[in-house]
Design an enzyme around this catalytic site. Structure first.
Site: not given
Ligand code: 13P
Length: 255
Positions: A99, A175, A215
């Site tokens: 991100e 996510g 996830s």
């Molecule tokens: P999620 O577990 O929500 O998929 O996110 C993973 C993540 O980006 C942890 O840094």
């Protein structure tokens, strides 16, 4: 023996009261940890002093940060430096999350500088890597991740790489509810360890902790963590719920 870690990345979620409540809930249900089974909680910057205070009495649960600036100090409005984080008693800093790369334009050169800042300030790096869906679909994931590691980490000395945890987070699994299968995770983690071994030798590679993220949840954590080269997880959504997070921590301890 290399360390296993479950790290919570809260991302931009929870206000101060919600954050404090979540840590209280985690505290109540936390299984016994030890130097080979650690937990890290990386809240938003604003939470850090409160989180550090709350974690002070919890053994082997360490405060983390989600980012830091790549310069030591100066006129960088809105930013937080690695030395500030060290002074606030942060132990781990997540660097290179997809991100950050995608939404904030963080490139390899900047991530190498951020890594240097964290290590120069006596903290440990959780360095994220992982391919987008289109790369996976074309089978280019091994080369893609290898290039990220080389550009972001492989300038480090052997002494410094020992303070780095690698987190493999395939972007298509973050996510989305889509998880890498345990076979996909193991194949990539084995590749990452081999790439580290090529650069730093087998002994260093055997000791480096490699987390899976994307996830990861109570229903799949045990299977993922049972893979030989998966040493725990970096958890987003499921880290915002105490029961789910605790189940993932238990899966690490039992793996
Ligand atoms: P999620 O577990 O929500 O998929 O996110 C993973 C993540 O980006 C942890 O840094």
């Amino acid at each position: 023996m290399r360390k296993k870690i479950v790290a919570a990345n809260w991302k931009m979620n929870l206000n101060l009261i919600e954050g404090a409540d979540l840590i209280n809930e985690i505290y109540k249900g936390l299984p016994e940890l030890n130097e080979s089974n650690e937990v890290v909680i990386a809240p938003p910057f604003l939470h850090i002093p409160q989180t550090v205070t709350q974690l002070a009495n919890m053994e082997y649960v360490f405060p983390g940060a989600q980012n830091c600036h790549h310069e030591a100090a100066g006129a960088y409005t809105g930013e937080v430096s690695a030395s500030m984080l060290n002074n606030a008693e942060v132990k781990y800093v997540i660097i290179g999350h997809s991100e950050r790369r995608q939404y904030f334009g963080e490139d390899d050169a900047m991530l190498a500088k951020k890594t240097n800042q964290v290590l120069a300030n006596n903290m440990q790096v959780i360095f994220c890597c992982g391919e987008p869906l289109e790369v996976r679909e074309q089978g280019g994931q091994n080369d893609y991740v290898e290039a990220q590691l080389k550009a972001g980490l492989f300038h480090l000395s052997e002494a410094h790489i020992k303070n780095v945890v690698i987190a493999y987070e395939p972007i298509w699994a973050i996510g989305t509810g889509l998880t890498a299968s345990s076979a996909q995770a193991q194949t990539m983690h084995q590749h990452i360890r081999a790439v580290v071994a090529e650069q730093y030798g087998a002994a260093v590679a055997a000791e480096i902790t490699i987390l899976y993220g994307g996830s990861c949840k109570p229903g799949n954590a045990a299977e993922l963590f049972s893979c030989e080269d998966v040493d725990g997880g970096l958890i987003g959504g499921a880290a915002l719920n105490a029961d789910d997070f605790l189940a993932i921590v238990s899966a690490m301890i039992n793996s």
